[in-house]
Motif scaffolding. Structure first.
Motif, PDB file in Angstrom:
ATOM      1  N   GLY A   1      25.571 -17.458  -5.239  1.00 28.84           N
ATOM      2  CA  GLY A   1      25.291 -18.991  -4.610  1.00 28.84           C
ATOM      3  C   GLY A   1      24.868 -19.701  -5.864  1.00 28.84           C
ATOM      4  N   LEU A   2      24.391 -19.542  -6.928  1.00 35.42           N
ATOM      5  CA  LEU A   2      23.413 -20.852  -7.693  1.00 35.42           C
ATOM      6  C   LEU A   2      25.247 -21.964  -8.089  1.00 35.42           C
ATOM      7  CD1 LEU A   2      21.743 -21.231  -9.371  1.00 35.42           C
ATOM      8  CD2 LEU A   2      22.991 -20.281 -11.733  1.00 35.42           C
ATOM      9  N   ASN A   3      24.235 -23.078  -7.339  1.00 41.53           N
ATOM     10  CA  ASN A   3      24.483 -24.385  -7.479  1.00 41.53           C
ATOM     11  C   ASN A   3      25.993 -24.507  -6.653  1.00 41.53           C
ATOM     12  OD1 ASN A   3      22.725 -25.413  -9.313  1.00 41.53           O
ATOM     13  ND2 ASN A   3      24.066 -24.837 -10.943  1.00 41.53           N
ATOM     14  N   GLN A   4      26.305 -23.558  -5.446  1.00 40.92           N
ATOM     15  CA  GLN A   4      27.180 -23.254  -4.385  1.00 40.92           C
ATOM     16  C   GLN A   4      27.739 -24.776  -3.765  1.00 40.92           C
ATOM     17  OE1 GLN A   4      29.215 -20.914  -3.582  1.00 40.92           O
ATOM     18  NE2 GLN A   4      30.702 -22.327  -2.833  1.00 40.92           N
ATOM     19  N   GLU A   5      26.505 -25.889  -4.106  1.00 43.19           N
ATOM     20  CA  GLU A   5      26.374 -26.981  -3.259  1.00 43.19           C
ATOM     21  C   GLU A   5      27.461 -27.706  -4.412  1.00 43.19           C
ATOM     22  OE1 GLU A   5      23.025 -27.273  -6.242  1.00 43.19           O
ATOM     23  OE2 GLU A   5      23.819 -25.803  -4.240  1.00 43.19           O
ATOM     24  N   ILE A   6      28.327 -27.348  -5.417  1.00 41.00           N
ATOM     25  CA  ILE A   6      29.288 -27.818  -6.278  1.00 41.00           C
ATOM     26  C   ILE A   6      30.591 -27.886  -5.378  1.00 41.00           C
ATOM     27  CG2 ILE A   6      30.239 -28.221  -8.989  1.00 41.00           C
ATOM     28  CD1 ILE A   6      27.742 -29.812  -8.493  1.00 41.00           C
ATOM     29  N   PHE A   7      30.555 -26.393  -5.629  1.00 48.70           N
ATOM     30  CA  PHE A   7      32.151 -26.492  -4.661  1.00 48.70           C
ATOM     31  C   PHE A   7      32.433 -26.517  -3.063  1.00 48.70           C
ATOM     32  CE2 PHE A   7      33.240 -21.808  -7.787  1.00 48.70           C
ATOM     33  CZ  PHE A   7      33.119 -22.861  -8.630  1.00 48.70           C
ATOM     34  N   ASP A   8      31.261 -26.450  -2.715  1.00 45.28           N
ATOM     35  CA  ASP A   8      31.039 -27.274  -1.428  1.00 45.28           C
ATOM     36  C   ASP A   8      31.467 -28.667  -1.290  1.00 45.28           C
ATOM     37  OD1 ASP A   8      30.368 -24.832  -0.710  1.00 45.28           O
ATOM     38  OD2 ASP A   8      28.159 -25.080   0.653  1.00 45.28           O
TER      39      ASP A   8
END
Length: 496
Positions: free
Chosen positions: A121-128
């Protein structure tokens, strides 16, 4: 065909299962996010912006002034975001004008590292962030009628170069990306003349590279030191005994070196320097004991929040409490508090992005959260890297809009790099992408066991922010250079 990536469908809205998102290893561990680049080509953009052959620039009333909006402002039109009007909407654009562009769609790529087995989930916020922007923009009609098709390209930490190679073959541009080892693919990106508007950049090779337009520039020769100055004012004498602790990978060591450079110029005295294992420590007690033994009063920590949370627990276990810990913006994440619990004390971070706990005071932040609630309710909407990535998407959309039907890489890149003021519609303090200058404005955020707060003694002078030229300091060290077109046998004239 999509190789090594996953295409996002045009229709969104169904809730997804909760993702396990862990904070970055290196990305926005930038102790500040505000510096000036090494070459003139790396610049940024706003919406709306100039076309490749035009002289128009972004209208002042479309930009977010000091980076925030008045609380009573409301956004009503479907394609508006914050104080940006008509970012997305219907139109009659047509033509297969470039790789990835058709009558109906524009395919772009986004790189992040959530598949890294060491930190799922590393840097999942980028895809989100990419998913939410794409869903919202397409729902509003696309960009001049063309829908966005985003391909998630998971670098899994160590496969950044491979994802760049694939993007070179298929995508129009890279938008909203962020990879920990982004230095590994810069030559390939420039060789195939693939422009990018990143969410964040880590390495010197990426930050000062050409064909790159950053919404919140972070180059290699300056640093935002507003938080440094705040700490030395609030804790007199503490900067005579400072410790520096960083992860042992190149990107973190680079950021730590910048922090040490700035601290030395400010007259701080270092009494402790160490590196920890970036993939995890079996015990943080030896670091806590060493800091205590050296009577460190202030700690500059560079790395992921989970490691810092465990260090704080080790400090609490031995009864050691420094006066302050200066951490990167990436600690402004509920996950940090969830891990650290009651041990989270005296931790301060700098922010140029308005954090979500201030959403009531900033409509653009509230709109960002509302869009997550509508299009991705289980997405990671609190991590500030996602806000930066969303700003990059807004910047991209404005540049594409200005190009009309003639969506070519040259037009979009040239349009993007002409913008002199950019706030992401009010998501962050004002930056000047055209000169690769990050914000002079910042706010101090304190982490507590109950959440994040703005300290009572922080004194903003411009909306939510404290703004001053003194917040920017020129670094003296040699931190390398960016990747250039010339180094791969190309020139800006090769961009089509």
């Amino acid at each position: 065909m999509i190789v090594g990536g996953r295409r996002r469908p045009v229709v969104f809205g169904a809730p997804l299962h909760k993702r396990t998102a862990v904070a970055v290893l290196a990305a926005a561990v930038l102790v500040g996010g505000c510096t000036r680049g090494a070459n003139e080509v790396e610049t940024g953009a706003a919406a709306p912006v100039a076309t490749a052959g035009g002289a128009a620039t972004a209208a002042a009333d479309t930009l977010g002034g000091n980076g925030t909006q008045a609380p009573n402002e409301q956004t009503t039109a479907a394609g508006d975001f914050g104080d940006l009007k008509g970012v997305c909407g219907p139109g009659d654009a047509s033509g297969a004008t470039a790789q990835g562009v058709t009558d109906d769609a524009i395919q772009v790529g986004t790189i992040a590292d959530p598949g890294f087995v060491g930190r799922p989930g590393l840097n999942q916020e980028i895809f989100d962030s990419a998913e939410v922007f794409t869903a919202w923009c397409n729902d509003a009609g696309g960009i001049n009628g063309r829908k966005i098709e985003d391909v998630e390209r998971d670098a899994k930490l160590t496969e950044y170069k491979q994802r760049i190679t694939e993007s070179c073959q298929e995508d129009f541009m890279l938008v909203g990306s962020g990879g920990v080892f982004d230095e590994t693919g810069q030559e390939e990106r420039l060789r195939c003349m693939l422009p990018e508007i990143p969410g964040f950049q880590v390495s010197p090779e990426a930050r000062a590279s050409e064909l790159s337009v950053s919404p919140v520039p972070a180059a290699i020769d300056e640093l935002q030191v507003g938080l440094f100055r705040y700490l030395e004012d609030e804790f007199p004498g503490s900067t005579d005994r400072v410790g520096f602790l960083t992860g042992n990978i190149g990107s973190l060591v680079f950021v730590d070196a910048q922090a040490q450079d700035a601290a030395k110029q400010l007259g701080w005295t270092s009494v402790y320097k160490a590196q920890y294992n970036s993939t995890g420590e079996a015990s943080w007690t030896p670091f806590a004991e060493a800091l205590s033994s050296d009577k460190v009063e202030g700690v500059v920590y560079t790395g992921e929040p989970e490691g810092l949370a465990k260090l704080l627990q080790a400090m609490a276990d031995i009864g050691y409490e420094p006066k302050w810990i200066l951490a990167g913006t990436n600690v402004i994440d509920q996950g940090f508090i969830d891990v650290g619990g009651a041990a989270v004390k005296n931790v301060y971070a700098v922010a140029s992005v308005v954090p979500p706990f201030l959403a009531e005071d900033n409509p653009a932040t509230q709109q960002y959260l509302d869009l997550f609630g509508e299009f991705l309710p289980d997405g990671k909407d609190e991590a500030l890297l996602g806000y930066q990535a969303f700003s990059g998407w807004l910047l991209f959309a404005g540049a594409v809009k200005q190009c009309g039907s003639d969506v070519t890489r040259a037009c979009v890149y040239d349009a993007a790099r002409k913008v002199t003021d950019w706030t992401g519609g009010g998501l962050h303090a004002e930056a000047n992408p055209s000169k690769d200058q990050g914000p002079e404005c910042m706010m101090v955020v304190e982490a507590t066991p109950k959440g994040f707060v703005i300290p009572d003694d922080f004194e903003p002078n411009d909306g939510l922010f404290s703004c001053s030229k003194d917040n920017i300091i020129k670094l003296t060290g040699d931190y390398g250079s960016g990747t250039t077109l010339e180094s791969v046998g190309k020139s800006i004239d090769d961009l089509e």
